[in-house]
Design an enzyme around this catalytic site. Structure first.
Site, mmCIF file in Angstrom:
data_model
loop_
_atom_site.group_PDB
_atom_site.id
_atom_site.type_symbol
_atom_site.label_atom_id
_atom_site.label_comp_id
_atom_site.label_asym_id
_atom_site.label_seq_id
_atom_site.Cartn_x
_atom_site.Cartn_y
_atom_site.Cartn_z
ATOM 1 N N ASP A 37 -8.052 61.044 26.454
ATOM 2 C CA ASP A 37 -7.184 60.055 25.816
ATOM 3 C C ASP A 37 -6.757 60.620 24.461
ATOM 4 O OD1 ASP A 37 -6.118 57.757 24.434
ATOM 5 O OD2 ASP A 37 -7.240 56.485 25.813
ATOM 6 N N VAL A 103 -0.607 50.471 29.255
ATOM 7 C CA VAL A 103 0.143 51.362 30.146
ATOM 8 C C VAL A 103 0.012 50.777 31.548
ATOM 9 C CG1 VAL A 103 0.368 53.688 31.100
ATOM 10 C CG2 VAL A 103 -0.294 53.389 28.705
ATOM 11 N N HIS A 107 -5.445 52.569 35.513
ATOM 12 C CA HIS A 107 -6.272 53.611 34.921
ATOM 13 C C HIS A 107 -7.601 53.041 34.458
ATOM 14 C CE1 HIS A 107 -3.991 51.885 31.549
ATOM 15 N NE2 HIS A 107 -4.927 52.328 30.736
ATOM 16 N N HIS A 109 -10.930 53.759 31.763
ATOM 17 C CA HIS A 109 -11.389 54.401 30.533
ATOM 18 C C HIS A 109 -12.876 54.690 30.640
ATOM 19 C CE1 HIS A 109 -7.869 53.105 27.977
ATOM 20 N NE2 HIS A 109 -7.781 52.228 28.962
#
Length: 145
Positions: A37, A103, A107, A109
């Site tokens: 990231d 976003v 996804h 993290h």
């Protein structure tokens, strides 16, 4: 953006996958990409995304894609833990604006956590130096099983 809507093929992760925006890749295969990231909440913050799905969030992802993604998250989290020796890990996935998603490409993290270090806020961390991210990626990459 709400939980529902059309996939935007120009979102930043789609552009990263097309090579239009650089990323520091930890590892990838034909199905997933794990990369650093650039606005890390903590040292070693990694994102895991599908390379094949156009799912915006967990509500519209194909079950077989989610299975691959979760295996990739686990594999990557193990490497992060071995490489960086954090006190803990936060695994996060946000859905919709109100859920904290910034976003709209599904996804996950992986955020290493240390007891004596504060975690930066999601979407509020400063941009990291690419050389620093590459050095962290190399350490994590070296621990992949």
């Amino acid at each position: 953006m709400s939980l529902y809507g059309d996939y935007d093929p120009d979102n930043i992760f789609a552009r990263i996958l097309r090579g239009e925006i650089p990323s520091v890749v930890v590892w990838e295969d034909e199905h997933v990409r794990a990369f650093m990231d650039v606005f890390p909440q903590s040292e070693g913050h990694v994102l895991v995304i599908s390379r094949t799905s156009k799912a915006r969030n967990i509500l519209d992802v194909e079950p077989e894609v989610l299975t691959r993604l979760m295996a990739a998250v686990q594999r990557t989290a193990r490497a992060v833990e071995t490489a960086l020796k954090p006190d803990g890990l936060s695994l996060m996935q946000f859905n919709g604006d109100a859920g904290g998603q910034t976003v709209f490409h599904l996804h996950f993290h992986i955020v290493p956590r240390w007891s004596d270090r504060a975690m930066k806020g999601h979407g509020h961390a400063p941009q990291a130096d690419p050389a620093t991210l590459e050095a962290l990626a190399q350490r994590i990459r070296a621990e992949l099983d």
